[in-house]
Design a protein around this motif. Structure first.
Motif, PDB file in Angstrom:
ATOM      1  N   ARG A  65       0.814  -1.215   0.000  1.00 29.51           N
ATOM      2  CA  ARG A  65       0.000   0.000   0.000  1.00 29.51           C
ATOM      3  C   ARG A  65       0.852   1.273   0.000  1.00 29.51           C
ATOM      4  O   ARG A  65       0.399   2.329  -0.470  1.00 29.51           O
ATOM      5  CB  ARG A  65      -0.936   0.007   1.207  1.00 29.51           C
ATOM      6  N   TYR A  66       2.082   1.188   0.495  1.00 29.59           N
ATOM      7  CA  TYR A  66       2.938   2.376   0.509  1.00 29.59           C
ATOM      8  C   TYR A  66       3.169   2.917  -0.904  1.00 29.59           C
ATOM      9  O   TYR A  66       3.320   4.125  -1.097  1.00 29.59           O
ATOM     10  CB  TYR A  66       4.295   2.064   1.148  1.00 29.59           C
ATOM     11  N   TYR A  67       3.214   2.023  -1.892  1.00 31.74           N
ATOM     12  CA  TYR A  67       3.489   2.457  -3.264  1.00 31.74           C
ATOM     13  C   TYR A  67       2.370   3.329  -3.833  1.00 31.74           C
ATOM     14  O   TYR A  67       2.591   4.076  -4.789  1.00 31.74           O
ATOM     15  CB  TYR A  67       3.698   1.238  -4.173  1.00 31.74           C
ATOM     16  N   GLY A  68       1.185   3.245  -3.260  1.00 26.13           N
ATOM     17  CA  GLY A  68       0.070   4.027  -3.755  1.00 26.13           C
ATOM     18  C   GLY A  68      -0.094   5.383  -3.088  1.00 26.13           C
ATOM     19  O   GLY A  68      -0.983   6.154  -3.469  1.00 26.13           O
ATOM     20  N   LEU A  69       0.759   5.685  -2.097  1.00 25.22           N
ATOM     21  CA  LEU A  69       0.670   6.992  -1.432  1.00 25.22           C
ATOM     22  C   LEU A  69       1.079   8.093  -2.401  1.00 25.22           C
ATOM     23  O   LEU A  69       2.134   8.026  -3.031  1.00 25.22           O
ATOM     24  CB  LEU A  69       1.582   7.022  -0.206  1.00 25.22           C
ATOM     25  N   LYS A  70       0.263   9.129  -2.512  1.00 28.80           N
ATOM     26  CA  LYS A  70       0.534  10.184  -3.490  1.00 28.80           C
ATOM     27  C   LYS A  70       1.605  11.162  -3.024  1.00 28.80           C
ATOM     28  O   LYS A  70       2.179  11.892  -3.842  1.00 28.80           O
ATOM     29  CB  LYS A  70      -0.756  10.919  -3.830  1.00 28.80           C
ATOM     30  N   ASP A  71       1.861  11.198  -1.713  1.00 25.64           N
ATOM     31  CA  ASP A  71       2.933  12.059  -1.215  1.00 25.64           C
ATOM     32  C   ASP A  71       3.359  11.563   0.158  1.00 25.64           C
ATOM     33  O   ASP A  71       2.691  10.729   0.777  1.00 25.64           O
ATOM     34  CB  ASP A  71       2.491  13.526  -1.149  1.00 25.64           C
ATOM     35  N   PHE A  72       4.486  12.066   0.612  1.00 25.15           N
ATOM     36  CA  PHE A  72       5.012  11.696   1.925  1.00 25.15           C
ATOM     37  C   PHE A  72       5.734  12.907   2.502  1.00 25.15           C
ATOM     38  O   PHE A  72       6.590  13.505   1.847  1.00 25.15           O
ATOM     39  CB  PHE A  72       5.958  10.505   1.827  1.00 25.15           C
ATOM     40  N   THR A  73       5.366  13.266   3.730  1.00 26.59           N
ATOM     41  CA  THR A  73       6.015  14.378   4.420  1.00 26.59           C
ATOM     42  C   THR A  73       6.837  13.829   5.566  1.00 26.59           C
ATOM     43  O   THR A  73       6.337  13.098   6.419  1.00 26.59           O
ATOM     44  CB  THR A  73       4.982  15.374   4.967  1.00 26.59           C
ATOM     45  N   TRP A  74       8.104  14.158   5.548  1.00 30.06           N
ATOM     46  CA  TRP A  74       9.007  13.703   6.616  1.00 30.06           C
ATOM     47  C   TRP A  74      10.001  14.815   6.915  1.00 30.06           C
ATOM     48  O   TRP A  74      10.517  15.469   6.005  1.00 30.06           O
ATOM     49  CB  TRP A  74       9.740  12.424   6.187  1.00 30.06           C
ATOM     50  N   LYS A  94       9.437  17.653   7.977  1.00 34.68           N
ATOM     51  CA  LYS A  94       8.860  18.910   7.490  1.00 34.68           C
ATOM     52  C   LYS A  94       9.114  19.156   6.003  1.00 34.68           C
ATOM     53  O   LYS A  94       8.944  20.284   5.516  1.00 34.68           O
ATOM     54  CB  LYS A  94       9.384  20.100   8.302  1.00 34.68           C
ATOM     55  N   ILE A  95       9.498  18.110   5.295  1.00 36.04           N
ATOM     56  CA  ILE A  95       9.695  18.222   3.846  1.00 36.04           C
ATOM     57  C   ILE A  95       8.695  17.291   3.162  1.00 36.04           C
ATOM     58  O   ILE A  95       8.676  16.090   3.419  1.00 36.04           O
ATOM     59  CB  ILE A  95      11.123  17.835   3.434  1.00 36.04           C
ATOM     60  N   SER A  96       7.856  17.839   2.309  1.00 35.90           N
ATOM     61  CA  SER A  96       6.843  17.057   1.605  1.00 35.90           C
ATOM     62  C   SER A  96       7.258  16.867   0.149  1.00 35.90           C
ATOM     63  O   SER A  96       7.659  17.830  -0.524  1.00 35.90           O
ATOM     64  CB  SER A  96       5.481  17.761   1.675  1.00 35.90           C
ATOM     65  N   GLN A  97       7.148  15.628  -0.329  1.00 35.98           N
ATOM     66  CA  GLN A  97       7.470  15.320  -1.714  1.00 35.98           C
ATOM     67  C   GLN A  97       6.364  14.440  -2.291  1.00 35.98           C
ATOM     68  O   GLN A  97       5.869  13.539  -1.627  1.00 35.98           O
ATOM     69  CB  GLN A  97       8.809  14.586  -1.826  1.00 35.98           C
ATOM     70  N   ARG A  98       6.028  14.678  -3.555  1.00 36.17           N
ATOM     71  CA  ARG A  98       5.006  13.884  -4.219  1.00 36.17           C
ATOM     72  C   ARG A  98       5.616  12.582  -4.740  1.00 36.17           C
ATOM     73  O   ARG A  98       6.814  12.499  -5.013  1.00 36.17           O
ATOM     74  CB  ARG A  98       4.377  14.657  -5.383  1.00 36.17           C
ATOM     75  N   ASN A  99       4.780  11.583  -4.867  1.00 37.05           N
ATOM     76  CA  ASN A  99       5.208  10.293  -5.427  1.00 37.05           C
ATOM     77  C   ASN A  99       5.691  10.504  -6.854  1.00 37.05           C
ATOM     78  O   ASN A  99       5.063  11.239  -7.634  1.00 37.05           O
ATOM     79  CB  ASN A  99       4.030   9.315  -5.403  1.00 37.05           C
ATOM     80  N   ARG A 100       6.781   9.867  -7.202  1.00 39.35           N
ATOM     81  CA  ARG A 100       7.378  10.056  -8.525  1.00 39.35           C
ATOM     82  C   ARG A 100       6.662   9.286  -9.628  1.00 39.35           C
ATOM     83  O   ARG A 100       6.995   9.442 -10.800  1.00 39.35           O
ATOM     84  CB  ARG A 100       8.864   9.667  -8.482  1.00 39.35           C
ATOM     85  N   ASN A 101       5.704   8.443  -9.245  1.00 35.45           N
ATOM     86  CA  ASN A 101       4.957   7.668 -10.242  1.00 35.45           C
ATOM     87  C   ASN A 101       3.884   8.554 -10.874  1.00 35.45           C
ATOM     88  O   ASN A 101       2.915   8.933 -10.220  1.00 35.45           O
ATOM     89  CB  ASN A 101       4.313   6.453  -9.571  1.00 35.45           C
ATOM     90  N   PRO A 102       4.009   8.902 -12.162  1.00 36.87           N
ATOM     91  CA  PRO A 102       3.054   9.836 -12.787  1.00 36.87           C
ATOM     92  C   PRO A 102       1.655   9.252 -12.948  1.00 36.87           C
ATOM     93  O   PRO A 102       0.688  10.004 -13.104  1.00 36.87           O
ATOM     94  CB  PRO A 102       3.688  10.122 -14.153  1.00 36.87           C
ATOM     95  N   LEU A 103       1.510   7.937 -12.924  1.00 35.76           N
ATOM     96  CA  LEU A 103       0.209   7.324 -13.158  1.00 35.76           C
ATOM     97  C   LEU A 103      -0.752   7.525 -11.995  1.00 35.76           C
ATOM     98  O   LEU A 103      -1.972   7.451 -12.165  1.00 35.76           O
ATOM     99  CB  LEU A 103       0.370   5.824 -13.427  1.00 35.76           C
ATOM    100  N   LEU A 104      -0.228   7.775 -10.797  1.00 34.99           N
ATOM    101  CA  LEU A 104      -1.088   7.910  -9.630  1.00 34.99           C
ATOM    102  C   LEU A 104      -2.021   9.111  -9.737  1.00 34.99           C
ATOM    103  O   LEU A 104      -3.091   9.119  -9.120  1.00 34.99           O
ATOM    104  CB  LEU A 104      -0.237   8.031  -8.357  1.00 34.99           C
ATOM    105  N   ALA A 105      -1.638  10.102 -10.507  1.00 36.34           N
ATOM    106  CA  ALA A 105      -2.448  11.306 -10.649  1.00 36.34           C
ATOM    107  C   ALA A 105      -3.423  11.230 -11.818  1.00 36.34           C
ATOM    108  O   ALA A 105      -4.156  12.190 -12.076  1.00 36.34           O
ATOM    109  CB  ALA A 105      -1.546  12.527 -10.824  1.00 36.34           C
ATOM    110  N   MET A 106      -3.457  10.108 -12.522  1.00 29.09           N
ATOM    111  CA  MET A 106      -4.267  10.006 -13.744  1.00 29.09           C
ATOM    112  C   MET A 106      -5.659   9.438 -13.510  1.00 29.09           C
ATOM    113  O   MET A 106      -6.434   9.319 -14.448  1.00 29.09           O
ATOM    114  CB  MET A 106      -3.538   9.152 -14.787  1.00 29.09           C
TER     115      MET A 106
END
Length: 388
Positions: free
Chosen positions: A197-206, A208-220
């Motif tokens: 399930r971690y692979y489907g997370l659209k972003d992760f904040t750790w 205090k730095i937030s980054q979006r998932n690098r997989n472009p298909l998740l936003a489609m």
């Protein structure tokens, strides 16, 4: 429905099958700009598409799938816990952290990080520092951990993949194939649902730095929930992706694409085609006779064959003329034959792709034949055996 059996090395039938296997490849049902591509149905493992799938390629960041497999396996076996902490060494910080200029979770030097945070840094942010921190913490050095990755790949039946580091950063000798990447992703989905399930997370904040998932298909909004992307000068842009749609899940791996835009579009098209262009159809019920194999020296000249259960295949909704099925076995099968004895397989091709293979077994016992029967079989063998 009953198919005719083809012994691959038995007389004229074998010769015909051999010529079939060596015939020029038919056109694919789907065209892609990827130089290597492979797609399977997740439920059955049926191959839906294959293009140069066994060519060794640098895995790039897609190697992190094996890094996580080693971690997930250790957690599942009780050797690690999500609350375990790992310390960021100077090596991990320099090679994979902020100074590296590569994908990173910006772990601070000498800080202690929970394993679950490291996992999310790797699965969502493709963090190289997270990989190295885990590798050093689990195996003492990244080299030792990479050896464990390769060993684990062999245990999973991945015969080509070799890992030299935990990140997929360029390294001599590091290689995989799109077939093995897809098989690895299927294994992660099947065996580690709590961690997949971690692979489907659209972003992760750790930190205090937030980054979006690098997989472009998740936003489609196409049902994608993983898995990894990668890029290298040697292999171009690649992706391993999984999509679930209306009860069907397909997993694909692609490599050799020109840029990230082309990667996203080609992956979307292949996966969309995969979930919409096939229908699962049962062609043989449980205990139904599939075909017959030739017997040598038996009380009967042939033995009926069946599978262990029902046989279902994936039929293309269009271009059904591109689907072919053959029973193959090494024969003739020498008598006596015992009921349940493995004899051959039913192979199904979609275009020029071997889509699935189902083992077939003797549906009856065949005793040794009489002397005249055996003599007649011997004469037949003398007449056509030289063709094998």
């Amino acid at each position: 429905m009953q198919l005719r059996a083809f012994p691959p090395f038995a007389g004229f039938l074998g010769l015909a099958l051999l010529l079939l296997c060596l015939a020029p490849a038919q056109a694919q049902l789907f065209e892609t700009k990827a130089t290597q591509a492979f797609m399977i149905d997740a439920d059955t493992g049926t191959v839906l598409f294959s293009k140069d799938a066994d060519k060794p390629i640098p895995p790039a960041s897609m190697a992190k799938l094996m890094t996580m497999e080693v971690v997930f396996n250790a957690i599942k076996s009780g050797r690690l816990k999500l609350d375990d902490t790992f310390v960021v060494s100077e090596n991990a910080w320099r090679k994979g952290g902020a100074p590296s200029g590569t994908s990173t979770m910006f772990a601070k030097l000498k800080s202690a990080i929970r394993l679950e945070d490291l996992i999310q840094g790797v699965t969502v942010q493709a963090a190289n520092d997270g990989c190295i921190v885990i590798a050093e913490g689990m195996a003492g050095s990244e080299d030792n951990f990479a050896a464990q990755m390769t060993e684990r790949a062999r245990q999973l039946g991945l015969k080509t993949s070799i890992f030299v580091n935990s990140t997929g950063l360029p390294a001599d000798g590091q290689q995989t194939t799109v077939r093995e990447l897809a098989q690895l992703a299927l294994h992660l989905w099947r065996d580690y649902p709590d961690f997949y399930r971690y692979y489907g997370l659209k972003d992760f904040t750790w930190n205090k730095i937030s980054q979006r998932n690098r997989n472009p298909l998740l936003a489609m909004d196409i049902g994608a929930d993983g898995v990894a992307v990668g890029a290298s000068e040697a292999a171009g842009f690649g992706i391993v992706a999984s999509v679930s749609h209306d009860g069907t899940r397909v997993i694909a791996a692609m490599s050799g694409l020109a840029n990230d835009k082309e990667r996203a579009e080609e992956a979307r098209k292949l996966l969309d085609w995969g979930v919409r262009s096939f229908e699962k159809t049962e062609i043989f019920a449980k205990d139904e006779v599939v075909g017959e194999a030739q017997v040598f020296g038996g009380a009967k000249s042939g033995v009926t064959l069946k599978a262990k259960g029902p046989i279902a295949i994936f039929l293309p909704i269009t271009n059904r003329d591109k689907l072919t099925a053959r029973i193959v076995y090494t024969g003739p099968v020498a008598a006596p034959v015992e009921e349940g004895q493995p004899v051959g397989a039913l192979r199904v091709w979609i275009g020029d792709t071997l889509s699935q293979e189902t083992p077939l077994f003797a549906a009856e016992s065949i005793a040794v034949g009489t002397l005249p029967q055996r003599a007649l079989d011997a004469v037949k063998e003398l007449a056509i055996g030289w063709l094998r």
